[in-house]
Design an enzyme around this catalytic site. Structure first.
Site, PDB file in Angstrom:
ATOM      1  CG  ASN A   9      -1.884   1.491   1.318  1.00 18.71           C
ATOM      2  OD1 ASN A   9      -1.976   2.092   0.386  1.00 18.71           O
ATOM      3  ND2 ASN A   9      -2.217   0.957   2.694  1.00 18.71           N
ATOM      4  N   GLY A 176       2.323   2.658  11.140  1.00 21.50           N
ATOM      5  CA  GLY A 176       3.124   3.642  10.753  1.00 21.50           C
ATOM      6  C   GLY A 176       3.846   4.104  12.046  1.00 21.50           C
TER       7      GLY A 176
HETATM    8  P1  13P Z   1       2.689   0.385   7.762  1.00 21.03           P
HETATM    9  O1  13P Z   1       3.490  -0.604   7.263  1.00 21.03           O
HETATM   10  O2  13P Z   1       3.785   1.602   7.129  1.00 21.03           O
HETATM   11  O3  13P Z   1       2.787   0.729   9.133  1.00 21.03           O
HETATM   12  O4  13P Z   1       1.473   0.572   7.304  1.00 21.03           O
HETATM   13  C1  13P Z   1       1.062  -0.067   7.207  1.00 21.03           C
HETATM   14  C2  13P Z   1      -0.356   0.002   6.048  1.00 21.03           C
HETATM   15  O5  13P Z   1      -1.255   1.222   7.138  1.00 21.03           O
HETATM   16  C3  13P Z   1      -0.831  -0.972   5.437  1.00 21.03           C
HETATM   17  O6  13P Z   1      -2.061   0.057   4.570  1.00 21.03           O
END
Ligand code: 13P
Length: 258
Positions: A9, A176
């Site tokens: 994503n 994130g």
């Molecule tokens: P991160 O891998 O950046 O934590 O994001 C996960 C996410 O929201 C995937 O859709």
């Protein structure tokens, strides 16, 4: 048997030339023979979908996904993109109900359920995201939260439609943040989700549903997450923006390590 899946994503990242370079690097470096049993999905921003679809066109293991779609087929909805439009660009998946859509754009499970139906009507496979917030986990409400999300958005689907879905468990506190759910924490929720599906649609459908983990998954923690019996792959944010990291996560799938 359920399919192992790793989906990238890209969120609202990359300009067009960066997106092209990223997709080209993935295509160049991907060893398809190693991931014979898996599907890999790239979900770039809408503006880059068509170009990325051209780049991945001849790689049968690589699929295109949208990051959202509107619930209506067309009409006066300035700035929106429909499921049919995504399908016409070559997308076969669409991410729906991501926590960032819920948090920043006010999406709730009723609306997300409508989007799921729009996607299915257009032959797109929804990747339905759900997960609890930190405060909900801290008071031990995470099972109630994910159970409610499944029920409201999905559980009035017919079984044949439900079988087209991919589920992604993304605890909001792990997205994130660099804070990953431990393999045991993730496994516990994945097993719970599979049990909910079994109760609603039967054991065979539950066994066939791919349930992905998302939230700070990286090359160095992916294998132990993917080794859990109910974790069938990952939905990757930040680490999907570098071809080497994304592919390291792809190769952490158990089927790629055998
Ligand atoms: P991160 O891998 O950046 O934590 O994001 C996960 C996410 O929201 C995937 O859709």
């Amino acid at each position: 048997m359920r399919k192992p899946i790793v989906a990238g994503n890209w969120k609202m990242n990359t300009n067009l030339s960066e997106a092209v370079a990223l997709a080209e690097n993935i295509v160049r470096q991907l060893n398809v023979a190693r991931i014979d049993k898996a599907d890999i999905i790239l979900a770039p921003p809408f503006t880059h979908l068509y170009r990325v679809s051209e780049i991945i066109a001849n790689k049968h293991k690589l699929h295109l996904g949208g990051q959202n779609c509107h619930q209506e087929a067309n009409g006066a909805y300035t700035g929106e993109v429909s499921a049919g439009m995504l399908r016409s660009l070559g997308a076969s998946y669409v991410i729906l109900g991501h926590s960032e859509r819920r948090q920043y754009f006010g999406e709730d499970d009723v609306l997300i359920g409508q989007k799921v139906r729009a996607a299915l009507e257009n032959n797109l496979r929804p990747i339905y995201c759900l997960g609890e917030k930190l405060e909900e986990r801290e008071i031990g409400k995470h099972f109630n939260v994910v159970s409610q999300q499944m029920q409201t958005a999905l559980f009035d689907l017919e079984e044949a439609d439900f079988r087209k879905l991919v589920i992604a468990y993304e605890p909001v506190w792990a997205i994130g943040t660099g804070k990953t759910a431990s393999p045991a924490q993730a496994q516990e929720v994945h097993a719970f989700l599979r049990e909910l599906i079994a109760k609603r649609y039967g054991a065979a459908t539950a066994e066939n549903t791919s349930i992905l983990y998302g939230g700070s998954a990286k090359p160095d923690n992916a294998a132990e997450l993917f080794d859990q019996p109910d974790i069938d792959g990952g939905l990757i944010g930040g680490a999907s923006l570098k071809a080497e990291d994304f592919l390291a996560i792809v190769y952490a799938l158990p089927c790629a390590r055998r």
